[in-house]
Design an enzyme around this catalytic site. Structure first.
Site, PDB file in Angstrom:
ATOM      1  N   HIS A  17       0.848  -1.202   0.000  1.00 54.67           N
ATOM      2  CA  HIS A  17       0.000   0.000   0.000  1.00 54.67           C
ATOM      3  C   HIS A  17       0.886   1.256   0.000  1.00 54.67           C
ATOM      4  O   HIS A  17       0.611   2.228  -0.692  1.00 54.67           O
ATOM      5  CB  HIS A  17      -0.906   0.019   1.239  1.00 54.67           C
ATOM      6  CG  HIS A  17      -1.888  -1.114   1.309  1.00 54.67           C
ATOM      7  ND1 HIS A  17      -2.069  -1.878   2.436  1.00 54.67           N
ATOM      8  CD2 HIS A  17      -2.751  -1.628   0.389  1.00 54.67           C
ATOM      9  CE1 HIS A  17      -3.005  -2.801   2.224  1.00 54.67           C
ATOM     10  NE2 HIS A  17      -3.430  -2.673   0.987  1.00 54.67           N
ATOM     11  N   LYS A  41     -15.354  -7.351   5.571  1.00 54.59           N
ATOM     12  CA  LYS A  41     -14.291  -8.101   6.225  1.00 54.59           C
ATOM     13  C   LYS A  41     -14.426  -7.880   7.739  1.00 54.59           C
ATOM     14  O   LYS A  41     -14.971  -6.877   8.160  1.00 54.59           O
ATOM     15  CB  LYS A  41     -12.927  -7.570   5.773  1.00 54.59           C
ATOM     16  CG  LYS A  41     -12.722  -7.687   4.273  1.00 54.59           C
ATOM     17  CD  LYS A  41     -11.438  -7.038   3.827  1.00 54.59           C
ATOM     18  CE  LYS A  41     -11.263  -7.209   2.337  1.00 54.59           C
ATOM     19  NZ  LYS A  41     -10.055  -6.566   1.808  1.00 54.59           N
ATOM     20  N   ARG A  91      -1.911  -5.346  -8.831  1.00 52.84           N
ATOM     21  CA  ARG A  91      -0.753  -6.196  -8.543  1.00 52.84           C
ATOM     22  C   ARG A  91      -0.562  -7.270  -9.601  1.00 52.84           C
ATOM     23  O   ARG A  91       0.533  -7.523 -10.050  1.00 52.84           O
ATOM     24  CB  ARG A  91      -0.917  -6.854  -7.172  1.00 52.84           C
ATOM     25  CG  ARG A  91      -0.808  -5.871  -6.025  1.00 52.84           C
ATOM     26  CD  ARG A  91      -1.396  -6.439  -4.764  1.00 52.84           C
ATOM     27  NE  ARG A  91      -2.814  -6.718  -4.953  1.00 52.84           N
ATOM     28  CZ  ARG A  91      -3.572  -7.355  -4.104  1.00 52.84           C
ATOM     29  NH1 ARG A  91      -3.059  -7.837  -3.006  1.00 52.84           N
ATOM     30  NH2 ARG A  91      -4.848  -7.541  -4.341  1.00 52.84           N
ATOM     31  N   SER A 129      -3.235  -8.026   2.849  1.00 54.66           N
ATOM     32  CA  SER A 129      -3.308  -7.873   4.304  1.00 54.66           C
ATOM     33  C   SER A 129      -3.588  -9.204   4.999  1.00 54.66           C
ATOM     34  O   SER A 129      -3.091  -9.452   6.103  1.00 54.66           O
ATOM     35  CB  SER A 129      -4.366  -6.836   4.666  1.00 54.66           C
ATOM     36  OG  SER A 129      -3.980  -5.588   4.150  1.00 54.66           O
TER      37      SER A 129
HETATM   38  N1  COA Z   1      -0.275  -3.962  -1.856  1.00 56.91           N
HETATM   39  C1  COA Z   1      -0.635  -4.868  -0.943  1.00 56.91           C
HETATM   40  N2  COA Z   1      -1.886  -5.291  -0.798  1.00 56.91           N
HETATM   41  C2  COA Z   1      -2.801  -4.767  -1.593  1.00 56.91           C
HETATM   42  C3  COA Z   1      -2.507  -3.810  -2.562  1.00 56.91           C
HETATM   43  C4  COA Z   1      -1.169  -3.404  -2.680  1.00 56.91           C
HETATM   44  N3  COA Z   1      -0.770  -2.526  -3.579  1.00 56.91           N
HETATM   45  N4  COA Z   1      -3.638  -3.488  -3.202  1.00 56.91           N
HETATM   46  C5  COA Z   1      -4.615  -4.228  -2.649  1.00 56.91           C
HETATM   47  N5  COA Z   1      -4.113  -4.998  -1.678  1.00 56.91           N
HETATM   48  C6  COA Z   1      -4.814  -6.001  -0.883  1.00 56.91           C
HETATM   49  C7  COA Z   1      -5.529  -5.442   0.286  1.00 56.91           C
HETATM   50  O1  COA Z   1      -4.722  -5.413   1.420  1.00 56.91           O
HETATM   51  C8  COA Z   1      -6.658  -6.402   0.436  1.00 56.91           C
HETATM   52  O2  COA Z   1      -6.212  -7.560   1.096  1.00 56.91           O
HETATM   53  P1  COA Z   1      -7.174  -8.415   2.002  1.00 56.91           P
HETATM   54  O3  COA Z   1      -8.323  -8.820   1.142  1.00 56.91           O
HETATM   55  O4  COA Z   1      -6.317  -9.525   2.403  1.00 56.91           O
HETATM   56  O5  COA Z   1      -7.609  -7.535   3.127  1.00 56.91           O
HETATM   57  C9  COA Z   1      -6.996  -6.811  -0.981  1.00 56.91           C
HETATM   58  O6  COA Z   1      -5.821  -6.603  -1.699  1.00 56.91           O
HETATM   59  C10 COA Z   1      -8.109  -6.026  -1.586  1.00 56.91           C
HETATM   60  O7  COA Z   1      -7.874  -4.716  -1.286  1.00 56.91           O
HETATM   61  P2  COA Z   1      -8.760  -3.550  -1.801  1.00 56.91           P
HETATM   62  O8  COA Z   1      -8.995  -3.706  -3.226  1.00 56.91           O
HETATM   63  O9  COA Z   1      -8.162  -2.306  -1.303  1.00 56.91           O
HETATM   64  O10 COA Z   1     -10.123  -3.850  -1.150  1.00 56.91           O
HETATM   65  P3  COA Z   1     -10.598  -3.492   0.215  1.00 56.91           P
HETATM   66  O11 COA Z   1     -11.616  -4.497   0.476  1.00 56.91           O
HETATM   67  O12 COA Z   1      -9.554  -3.374   1.242  1.00 56.91           O
HETATM   68  O13 COA Z   1     -11.248  -2.043  -0.011  1.00 56.91           O
HETATM   69  C11 COA Z   1     -12.976  -0.511  -0.730  1.00 56.91           C
HETATM   70  C12 COA Z   1     -12.269  -1.842  -0.938  1.00 56.91           C
HETATM   71  C13 COA Z   1     -13.099  -0.170   0.744  1.00 56.91           C
HETATM   72  C14 COA Z   1     -12.187   0.563  -1.398  1.00 56.91           C
HETATM   73  C15 COA Z   1     -14.358  -0.658  -1.383  1.00 56.91           C
HETATM   74  O14 COA Z   1     -15.008  -1.777  -0.850  1.00 56.91           O
HETATM   75  C16 COA Z   1     -15.217   0.559  -1.164  1.00 56.91           C
HETATM   76  O15 COA Z   1     -15.089   1.529  -1.858  1.00 56.91           O
HETATM   77  N6  COA Z   1     -16.154   0.474  -0.185  1.00 56.91           N
HETATM   78  C17 COA Z   1     -17.049   1.579   0.130  1.00 56.91           C
HETATM   79  C18 COA Z   1     -18.465   1.250  -0.324  1.00 56.91           C
HETATM   80  C19 COA Z   1     -18.652   1.580  -1.777  1.00 56.91           C
HETATM   81  O16 COA Z   1     -18.464   2.703  -2.218  1.00 56.91           O
HETATM   82  N7  COA Z   1     -19.053   0.562  -2.552  1.00 56.91           N
HETATM   83  C20 COA Z   1     -19.273   0.758  -3.976  1.00 56.91           C
HETATM   84  C21 COA Z   1     -18.002   0.596  -4.750  1.00 56.91           C
HETATM   85  S1  COA Z   1     -17.982  -1.002  -5.452  1.00 56.91           S
END
Ligand code: COA
Length: 161
Positions: A17, A41, A91, A129
């Site tokens: 991140h 989650k 990624r 994560s």
């Molecule tokens: N390096 C390391 N890990 C990374 C990464 C990077 N560059 N990019 C993503 N990841 C990992 C994250 O840690 C996460 O791991 P985990 O599943 O083991 O926790 C996974 O990849 C997915 O991450 P991410 O894509 O950031 O998803 P998220 O679930 O953490 O976040 C939100 C997603 C919060 C941004 C999204 O759900 C959101 O916008 N929610 C608000 C509600 C909304 O607006 N919904 C409509 C949009 S669809």
């Protein structure tokens, strides 16, 4: 394009991140790291702890990076901050389908907000994560995967020291 929002659950924030924040900080004047408060989650750290840990991990960026929690739709948070860009890290090919869905939905909800994808460095392309928490839970060394303060907090969370 002055302000960009990089959103996620960040449970916890990893070096992967951080790599994305670093890249985004070279392209935008300000980067808001937006920590999703309510998520499907079940986070190890609550939203305030995630804000505290992520803020510490990004201290060296000074005013360029703002860490905040948000609730509800991401596009509403983005609009409220005055940003017009959402940053996502890519990624591997396996990220594409999920990212496509999120970007398409966000565009449907807010056509003026653009999603910009930044490629994670190869070194961090395998981190997420969940995997970091699993390694820490079983006493593995996560020092190359997360900022130092987060490594310490993970150790305390799982092993009480
Ligand atoms: N390096 C390391 N890990 C990374 C990464 C990077 N560059 N990019 C993503 N990841 C990992 C994250 O840690 C996460 O791991 P985990 O599943 O083991 O926790 C996974 O990849 C997915 O991450 P991410 O894509 O950031 O998803 P998220 O679930 O953490 O976040 C939100 C997603 C919060 C941004 C999204 O759900 C959101 O916008 N929610 C608000 C509600 C909304 O607006 N919904 C409509 C949009 S669809």
């Amino acid at each position: 394009m002055q302000t960009a929002v990089y959103a996620g659950t960040f449970d916890p924030f990893t070096n992967g991140h951080r790599d994305i924040v670093e890249r985004a900080s070279k392209l935008f004047k300000t980067v808001h790291v937006a920590i999703a408060e309510s998520t499907s989650k079940q986070p190890l750290f609550d939203a305030d702890e995630r804000v505290e840990l992520t803020t510490q991990a990004l201290e060296d960026f000074g005013d360029k990076v703002v860490v905040e929690k948000f609730n509800g739709l991401l596009v509403n948070y983005v609009a409220a901050t005055g940003a017009d860009v959402i940053i996502r890290g890519l990624r591997a090919v396996s990220d594409y389908e999920y990212e496509y869905q999120i970007a398409a939905m966000n565009r449907e909800l807010a056509p003026n907000i653009e999603t910009v994808f930044l490629m994670a460095s190869q070194q961090h392309s395998f981190i997420n994560s969940t995997i970091v928490k699993e390694v820490a839970r079983y006493g593995g060394d996560v020092s190359s995967l997360v900022p130092q303060n987060i490594g310490k907090r993970l150790k305390a969370a799982f092993h009480g020291r």
